[in-house]
Design a protein around this motif. Structure first.
Motif, PDB file in Angstrom:
ATOM      1  N   ALA A 260      29.911   0.628 -28.204  1.00 51.76           N
ATOM      2  CA  ALA A 260      29.086   0.788 -29.407  1.00 51.76           C
ATOM      3  C   ALA A 260      28.033  -0.311 -29.510  1.00 51.76           C
ATOM      4  CB  ALA A 260      29.980   0.791 -30.648  1.00 51.76           C
ATOM      5  N   LEU A 264      23.938   0.282 -29.293  1.00 53.74           N
ATOM      6  CA  LEU A 264      23.030  -0.190 -30.344  1.00 53.74           C
ATOM      7  C   LEU A 264      21.980  -1.140 -29.793  1.00 53.74           C
ATOM      8  CD1 LEU A 264      25.293  -0.881 -33.461  1.00 53.74           C
ATOM      9  CD2 LEU A 264      23.233   0.533 -33.405  1.00 53.74           C
ATOM     10  N   GLY A 267      19.730   0.820 -27.492  1.00 59.59           N
ATOM     11  CA  GLY A 267      19.079   1.907 -28.209  1.00 59.59           C
ATOM     12  C   GLY A 267      17.864   1.480 -28.998  1.00 59.59           C
ATOM     13  N   GLN A 268      17.863   0.241 -29.479  1.00 64.07           N
ATOM     14  CA  GLN A 268      16.708  -0.224 -30.253  1.00 64.07           C
ATOM     15  C   GLN A 268      15.434  -0.198 -29.415  1.00 64.07           C
ATOM     16  OE1 GLN A 268      16.508  -4.481 -31.255  1.00 64.07           O
ATOM     17  NE2 GLN A 268      18.153  -4.841 -29.773  1.00 64.07           N
ATOM     18  N   LEU A 292      14.724  -3.638 -36.944  1.00 61.57           N
ATOM     19  CA  LEU A 292      15.765  -3.229 -36.000  1.00 61.57           C
ATOM     20  C   LEU A 292      16.584  -4.428 -35.525  1.00 61.57           C
ATOM     21  CD1 LEU A 292      13.961  -0.550 -33.778  1.00 61.57           C
ATOM     22  CD2 LEU A 292      15.971  -0.186 -35.219  1.00 61.57           C
ATOM     23  N   VAL A 296      20.472  -4.487 -36.028  1.00 59.36           N
ATOM     24  CA  VAL A 296      21.348  -4.515 -34.851  1.00 59.36           C
ATOM     25  C   VAL A 296      22.232  -5.760 -34.870  1.00 59.36           C
ATOM     26  CG1 VAL A 296      21.376  -4.756 -32.325  1.00 59.36           C
ATOM     27  CG2 VAL A 296      19.866  -3.082 -33.413  1.00 59.36           C
ATOM     28  N   VAL A 299      25.024  -5.147 -37.643  1.00 59.34           N
ATOM     29  CA  VAL A 299      25.981  -4.095 -37.291  1.00 59.34           C
ATOM     30  C   VAL A 299      26.800  -4.484 -36.059  1.00 59.34           C
ATOM     31  CG1 VAL A 299      26.245  -1.684 -36.616  1.00 59.34           C
ATOM     32  CG2 VAL A 299      24.562  -2.308 -38.357  1.00 59.34           C
ATOM     33  N   CYS A 300      26.136  -5.053 -35.025  1.00 58.78           N
ATOM     34  CA  CYS A 300      26.863  -5.472 -33.828  1.00 58.78           C
ATOM     35  C   CYS A 300      27.859  -6.587 -34.151  1.00 58.78           C
ATOM     36  CB  CYS A 300      25.894  -5.930 -32.743  1.00 58.78           C
ATOM     37  SG  CYS A 300      25.019  -4.578 -31.928  1.00 58.78           S
TER      38      CYS A 300
END
Length: 472
Positions: A260, A264, A267-268, A292, A296, A299-300
């Motif tokens: 995950a 992330l 993906g950014q 972003l 990121v 969330v990371c």
């Protein structure tokens, strides 16, 4: 200890702070010496390279005036500085989660029963991509993994750097996400040349891998051909301890948490590349990058199991490590302000471009790559180098009617390859120490490869410029 027994102090580069202050004072001095002049511009503000005139008087900038311009320089560079800080802090949080370490351990574990060349190839590709998308000097931490990896294969310590720092530096120097600061300062679309840079990274990855495998084959055939043979290396004496074996076998599973985080993190970049292609307003790309990066990071951090305080602490550590870099970017803008206020920057560009005006733009782009390659030996930091050089390179490119995307590509190649031989880059020198390779031995091994990379980059620059490439 007698005077004769005292070790002689070698030359030590001054701190970058003093280099920048010296450059600022030198810029002030130039406004007293260089004749003031300016190019004519068209209605759109574009420089007309064939219409230059001297003003007939000087407009000197005193040192105190330079100090008074510092706040303006920092303010004018605010968007770039804060983009650098937030992106760097985000990367620091992702690295702190351990997701990168787990990915490497898992890959090594999965590869342990493969043939030697397949092992080296997959390890090398993984490291290049790691350097190309997540590269920072923190990747020096992968060198011990390379040491254990090559010890298990009974290869010499040069190969240990080969599958670790050589690979990560190659990806770092040619990766498609590594020149966004240069692109911002040049005024071209950020990641606008993503696909070209991605293809370039893969091309140099294959070339670098070929050169490494050729060396492996040579020392397999005759171990005395190893540059480390004279240092006592002998494959017959290499053994992997139980502790080292355990380290290579600890990544039996790639957790959903790590997957995950990596999705992330990578993906950014996909979002940032797709944003302008889907009709997004390019003027807001930096806003998107910053948003972003912060998203990121948060969330990371939570996915990585961090507490609220831990996320904040790691983000702050990332910021702290880059604050001075941001300050250097601001000081470089001050240098540009001094030269512009003194009306000498156009004169300097005119003097440097006049010998090139009769040459093709392709030859000029090659020359730009060569110059940056040399400067990179002394100033390995891409961000600091861009801050210092872009204010000069940009008007040179405009005067030569060179597409600014081409100038960015020239900067990337010049900035990338000589990192491997720079004695001022802690990443390179530290890798040698960690692998037990004397720097002169490493230099002897990698120098021909760096020259090959640079010469091939010259060919690529020629083709890109002559073909009228812009960015894709």
């Amino acid at each position: 200890m007698s005077t004769g027994e005292k070790a002689k102090k070698g030359f030590k580069m001054p701190h970058l702070f003093w280099i920048m202050m010296g450059l600022l004072l030198f810029a002030c001095l130039l406004t007293y010496i260089i004749p003031a002049g300016e190019f004519a511009v068209d209605e759109n503000g574009k420089i007309l390279g064939d219409q230059f005139s001297y003003l007939g008087h000087q407009n000197p900038v005193a040192p105190w005036r330079m100090f008074m311009l510092i706040l303006q320089g920092l303010g004018d560079s605010g968007l770039v500085i804060w983009t650098v800080l937030t992106s760097g802090a985000m990367t620091a949080v992702v690295m702190a989660t351990g997701a990168i370490d787990e990915l490497l351990n898992w890959a090594i574990y999965k590869l342990k029963d493969k043939s030697e060349n397949i092992l080296i190839t997959i390890m090398f590709v993984l490291m290049v991509y790691l350097g190309g998308f997540g590269g920072t000097d923190a990747l020096i931490a992968v060198v011990p993994i390379g040491v254990i990896f090559t010890k298990k294969l009974k290869l010499d310590p040069i190969c240990a750097i080969g599958v670790s720092s050589y690979a990560t530096l190659l990806g770092f120097g040619t990766g498609p996400t590594k020149q966004f600061i240069t692109q911002l300062m040049m005024g071209v679309p950020v990641y606008g040349a993503f696909f070209t840079m991605f293809l370039s990274m893969n091309f140099f990855m294959l070339l670098g891998l070929f050169l490494l495998l050729r060396y492996v084959k040579k020392i397999r055939k005759d171990p005395t051909k190893s540059l480390m043979w004279s240092e006592g290396w002998n494959p017959a004496n290499m053994k992997v301890t139980a502790e080292e074996e355990a380290k290579l076998s600890q990544g039996t599973k790639l957790s959903g948490r790590t997957i995950a985080i990596l999705v992330l993190f990578l993906g950014q970049y996909g979002i940032l590349v797709a944003y302008p292609l889907l009709g997004g307003d390019g003027n807001y790309l930096q806003h998107l990058m910053t948003a972003l990066a912060l998203f990121v990071a948060i969330v990371c951090g939570f996915i990585g199991g961090f507490s609220f305080d831990k996320v904040g602490d790691e983000f702050v550590k990332g910021l702290q490590g880059l604050v001075f870099v941001g300050f250097v970017i601001g000081l470089a803008k001050v240098m540009s302000l001094v030269l512009a206020e003194g009306m000498v920057i156009h004169t300097m560009v005119y003097a440097m471009t006049r010998p090139l005006m009769g040459l093709s733009r392709a030859v000029s782009s090659i020359g730009m790559t060569a110059i940056i390659s040399v400067v990179n030996l002394l100033i390995p930091s891409a961000t600091s180098k861009a801050a210092i050089l872009v204010p000069i390179l940009k008007p040179i490119a405009e005067t030569l009617n060179m597409d600014l995307n081409v100038a960015v590509q020239a900067f990337q190649y010049g900035d990338g390859f000589t990192n491997m031989i720079s004695p001022f880059l802690g990443w390179t020198v530290g890798s040698c120490v960690m692998a037990g390779v004397p720097f002169p031995k490493w230099f002897k091994w990698v120098f021909p490869k760096v020259i090959a990379f640079i010469l091939i980059s010259f060919v690529i620059m020629y083709v890109l410029t002559e073909s009228g490439w812009t960015a894709f």
